[in-house]
Design an enzyme around this catalytic site. Structure first.
Site, PDB file in Angstrom:
ATOM      1  N   ASN A   1       0.819  -1.223   0.000  1.00  0.00           N
ATOM      2  CA  ASN A   1       0.000   0.000   0.000  1.00  0.00           C
ATOM      3  C   ASN A   1       0.852   1.272   0.000  1.00  0.00           C
ATOM      4  O   ASN A   1       0.572   2.206  -0.745  1.00  0.00           O
ATOM      5  CB  ASN A   1      -0.947  -0.003   1.207  1.00  0.00           C
ATOM      6  CG  ASN A   1      -1.882  -1.195   1.174  1.00  0.00           C
ATOM      7  OD1 ASN A   1      -1.938  -1.917   0.170  1.00  0.00           O
ATOM      8  ND2 ASN A   1      -2.596  -1.419   2.264  1.00  0.00           N
TER       9      ASN A   1
ATOM     10  N   SER B   1      -5.828  11.355 -49.002  1.00  0.00           N
ATOM     11  CA  SER B   1      -7.079  10.584 -49.071  1.00  0.00           C
ATOM     12  C   SER B   1      -6.867   9.395 -49.987  1.00  0.00           C
ATOM     13  O   SER B   1      -6.118   9.477 -50.956  1.00  0.00           O
ATOM     14  CB  SER B   1      -8.181  11.486 -49.617  1.00  0.00           C
ATOM     15  OG  SER B   1      -9.204  10.707 -50.192  1.00  0.00           O
TER      16      SER B   1
ATOM     17  N   LYS C   1      -6.229  15.777 -51.743  1.00  0.00           N
ATOM     18  CA  LYS C   1      -6.483  16.110 -50.334  1.00  0.00           C
ATOM     19  C   LYS C   1      -5.216  16.193 -49.498  1.00  0.00           C
ATOM     20  O   LYS C   1      -4.300  15.399 -49.651  1.00  0.00           O
ATOM     21  CB  LYS C   1      -7.409  15.071 -49.692  1.00  0.00           C
ATOM     22  CG  LYS C   1      -8.837  15.083 -50.184  1.00  0.00           C
ATOM     23  CD  LYS C   1      -9.628  16.319 -49.752  1.00  0.00           C
ATOM     24  CE  LYS C   1      -9.903  16.360 -48.275  1.00  0.00           C
ATOM     25  NZ  LYS C   1     -10.809  15.323 -47.856  1.00  0.00           N
TER      26      LYS C   1
ATOM     27  N   GLU D   1      -6.717  16.769 -35.871  1.00  0.00           N
ATOM     28  CA  GLU D   1      -8.044  16.201 -35.568  1.00  0.00           C
ATOM     29  C   GLU D   1      -7.948  15.134 -34.478  1.00  0.00           C
ATOM     30  O   GLU D   1      -8.809  15.039 -33.596  1.00  0.00           O
ATOM     31  CB  GLU D   1      -8.653  15.578 -36.825  1.00  0.00           C
ATOM     32  CG  GLU D   1      -8.956  16.587 -37.917  1.00  0.00           C
ATOM     33  CD  GLU D   1      -9.292  15.890 -39.227  1.00  0.00           C
ATOM     34  OE1 GLU D   1     -10.437  15.470 -39.376  1.00  0.00           O
ATOM     35  OE2 GLU D   1      -8.410  15.746 -40.091  1.00  0.00           O
TER      36      GLU D   1
ATOM     37  N   THR E   1     -14.393  37.110 -33.302  1.00  0.00           N
ATOM     38  CA  THR E   1     -15.293  36.778 -32.184  1.00  0.00           C
ATOM     39  C   THR E   1     -16.513  36.142 -32.845  1.00  0.00           C
ATOM     40  O   THR E   1     -16.848  36.500 -33.982  1.00  0.00           O
ATOM     41  CB  THR E   1     -15.728  38.021 -31.371  1.00  0.00           C
ATOM     42  OG1 THR E   1     -16.515  38.851 -32.218  1.00  0.00           O
ATOM     43  CG2 THR E   1     -14.542  38.816 -30.849  1.00  0.00           C
ATOM     44  N   HIS E   2     -17.125  35.185 -32.178  1.00  0.00           N
ATOM     45  CA  HIS E   2     -18.251  34.433 -32.765  1.00  0.00           C
ATOM     46  C   HIS E   2     -17.874  33.808 -34.108  1.00  0.00           C
ATOM     47  O   HIS E   2     -18.719  33.640 -34.980  1.00  0.00           O
ATOM     48  CB  HIS E   2     -19.483  35.321 -32.964  1.00  0.00           C
ATOM     49  CG  HIS E   2     -19.870  36.121 -31.761  1.00  0.00           C
ATOM     50  ND1 HIS E   2     -20.814  35.712 -30.848  1.00  0.00           N
ATOM     51  CD2 HIS E   2     -19.391  37.311 -31.293  1.00  0.00           C
ATOM     52  CE1 HIS E   2     -20.930  36.616 -29.889  1.00  0.00           C
ATOM     53  NE2 HIS E   2     -20.057  37.593 -30.124  1.00  0.00           N
TER      54      HIS E   2
ATOM     55  N   LYS F   1      -4.218   3.930 -12.222  1.00  0.00           N
ATOM     56  CA  LYS F   1      -2.999   3.961 -13.025  1.00  0.00           C
ATOM     57  C   LYS F   1      -3.198   3.908 -14.550  1.00  0.00           C
ATOM     58  O   LYS F   1      -2.623   4.750 -15.240  1.00  0.00           O
ATOM     59  CB  LYS F   1      -2.034   2.885 -12.545  1.00  0.00           C
ATOM     60  CG  LYS F   1      -1.342   3.351 -11.242  1.00  0.00           C
ATOM     61  CD  LYS F   1      -0.465   2.320 -10.622  1.00  0.00           C
ATOM     62  CE  LYS F   1      -1.210   1.204  -9.948  1.00  0.00           C
ATOM     63  NZ  LYS F   1      -2.176   1.648  -8.904  1.00  0.00           N
TER      64      LYS F   1
HETATM   65  N1  ARG Z   1      -1.892  -3.352  -7.699  1.00  0.00           N
HETATM   66  C1  ARG Z   1      -2.194  -2.647  -6.507  1.00  0.00           C
HETATM   67  C2  ARG Z   1      -2.551  -1.200  -6.833  1.00  0.00           C
HETATM   68  O1  ARG Z   1      -2.207  -0.778  -7.875  1.00  0.00           O
HETATM   69  C3  ARG Z   1      -1.024  -2.674  -5.591  1.00  0.00           C
HETATM   70  C4  ARG Z   1      -1.365  -2.560  -4.154  1.00  0.00           C
HETATM   71  C5  ARG Z   1      -2.084  -3.763  -3.725  1.00  0.00           C
HETATM   72  N2  ARG Z   1      -2.352  -3.730  -2.333  1.00  0.00           N
HETATM   73  C6  ARG Z   1      -3.222  -4.578  -1.762  1.00  0.00           C
HETATM   74  N3  ARG Z   1      -3.399  -4.481  -0.504  1.00  0.00           N
HETATM   75  N4  ARG Z   1      -3.877  -5.455  -2.477  1.00  0.00           N
HETATM   76  O2  ARG Z   1      -3.169  -0.515  -6.081  1.00  0.00           O
END
Ligand code: ARG
Length: 467
Positions: free
Chosen positions: A112, A279, A285, A292, A157-158, A327
């Site tokens: 953690n 294109s 083109k 985009e 503007t606009h 993540k």
């Molecule tokens: N893969 C977990 C995460 O990204 C890692 C930490 C996991 N901790 C746990 N107590 N299961 O948060």
């Protein structure tokens, strides 16, 4: 399937296949490999320094981790894809090299505090890269801005032609948008720079670890002051996602202008071939696909921020597995910003502007109307009346099929009640631009000042101006 996990002593049953797959984060976690190793190494060195592990074993662990770092740097480290997460993957590799001593590394820490530390370190690095890419893009903008500081173009503007400005002036507006992005990202980086390592699961550890030392080793300003907050906090991710979203918003708005300007209707801009596509059916083109795509993908980036806020909003303190979901969006947003900045730089660097066409657009129609009204007001006519009189002149011109630029001396005299010799010279784009030469305006002196300020900002080491 083999299941590399870091728990299970108390479990009689192997995990369900779907549950295992559902819980794995290794596919995105591998991005964190370098930082995971770095954090583990700092922790191992601290365990040795504090004599928490026997010296010989600690040394073995450190040496093995150093060899993993080398292998990872040289691309030789194969991450076991069957691992639950990056922590399990690294521990398994370590076990291959030093056997059961590998298990000692987890003394006084938890996944953690580990993941929170690793993610912050990763974010800091990616922010640094984005910050330098923002500067690179700004540098190209300043080059083009200086080259075209006095080249007239219409300001809108606009989406209607409003008043003449210069291309350099418009480009520098982009510069300052990016400057704020730099400031925002730099702030994210600074506020994320405290170290959760040593908070352990949520409540610290009985081992005599030195959190200040590991924090310093890893380049943090210091350890986080509360272990529970340390493992619960994901503000660094929401702040970063917000900064990325705003950066993408800016790049998207720039892209929109690039798309418009490179259309035949505008005809202001030709993008270099290397960032233009053709294109498959229409050979003539030249499509601004990358502008985009930046515009389109910005939406994904906004979604990441909203998803993160929604994911966090009801989590009680302490680690919750939900936060594993922070993540992939963070990786995606940072990579998207990186690529978009690179592409935008290439587009700006190679952009060819049709200055003739821009100048014509800056003088067409009745675009000088405000300049004339401002002039009358400078002569003492209340601006409201000046506005009204110029409006009448515009209508009178339209009735006889002229633009304001083509207004005859007679019309000027009769409708505007002004001396044509004073009014006619105001109708060119240059005259209008020159008249708005105060700080922040497009006039030639104001542009010199603004370019100097932009260059000074570029030369500064970071973005946030510090006293
Ligand atoms: N893969 C977990 C995460 O990204 C890692 C930490 C996991 N901790 C746990 N107590 N299961 O948060």
């Amino acid at each position: 399937m083999k299941k590399t996990k870091l728990w299970g002593g108390a479990f009689a049953e192997a995990p369900d296949e779907t549950a295992w797959r559902f819980g794995q984060s290794i596919e995105s976690d591998w991005n964190l490999l370098a930082e995971e190793l770095e954090v583990s190494l700092a922790h191992a060195r601290m365990l040795e320094r504090q004599k928490i592990l026997p010296a010989a074993k600690a040394k073995k662990l450190i040496r093995a981790l150093e060899s993993l770092v080398r292998d990872a740097e040289e691309g030789r480290l194969k991450i076991p894809r069957d691992a639950e997460d990056i922590h399990a993957a690294v521990e398994e590799e370590l076990r291959k090299r030093v056997g059961d001593i590998a298990g000692m590394l987890h003394t006084g820490r938890s996944r953690n505090d580990q993941i929170a530390t690793v993610a912050r370190l990763y974010l800091r690095r990616r922010c640094d890269r984005l910050l330098s890419l923002i500067k690179d893009l700004q540098r190209e903008i300043v080059k083009q801005g200086a080259r075209h500081a006095n080249a007239p173009m219409p300001g809108y503007t606009h989406q209607q032609r409003a008043q003449p400005v210069t291309l350099g002036f418009h480009l520098l507006a982009w510069f300052w948008m990016l400057q704020r992005d730099g400031e925002r990202l730099e702030t994210v980086k600074i506020s994320a720079n405290t170290c959760p390592l040593g908070a352990a699961a949520l409540a610290g550890t009985p081992f005599k670890i030195d959190r200040h030392w590991t924090a310093k080793q890893l380049g943090f300003d210091g350890p986080t002051p509360n272990a529970l907050d340390a493992v619960s906090d994901r503000d660094f991710a929401s702040d970063a996602l917000h900064a990325c979203a705003t950066l993408m918003l800016h790049l998207s708005r720039m892209s929109q202008e690039i798309v418009l300007w490179s259309s035949e209707e505008f005809g202001f801009l030709r993008l270099p071939d290397r960032v233009t596509t053709g294109s498959s059916i229409m050979p003539q083109k030249r499509n601004p696909d990358f502008a985009e795509l930046i515009r389109g993908r910005s939406a994904r980036c906004f979604g990441h921020w909203v998803a993160h806020m929604s994911m966090m909003k009801a989590l009680p303190l302490g680690y919750n597995r939900d936060t594993q979901e922070d993540k992939p969006p963070l990786f995606d947003a940072l990579a998207l910003c990186r690529d978009s900045l690179l592409l935008m730089r290439t587009m700006i660097e190679g952009a060819q502007f049709d200055k003739q066409r821009m100048r014509e657009a800056a003088e067409a129609g009745h675009i000088a109307a405000t300049a004339v009204a401002d002039f009358l007001a400078s002569k003492g006519v209340p601006f409201r009346q000046a506005h009204e009189r110029v409006g009448r002149l515009v209508r009178a011109c339209e009735e006889v099929g002229l633009t304001l630029r083509e207004a005859t001396p007679d019309l000027i005299r009769s409708v505007l009640q002004a001396d044509p010799d004073e009014i006619l010279p105001l109708l060119s784009a240059e005259a209008g631009i020159r008249s708005r030469d105060g700080y922040g305006g497009p006039g030639p002196n104001a542009m010199k000042v603004q370019l100097a300020e932009a260059r000074a900002a570029l030369r500064r080491k970071g973005f946030v101006a510090r006293q």
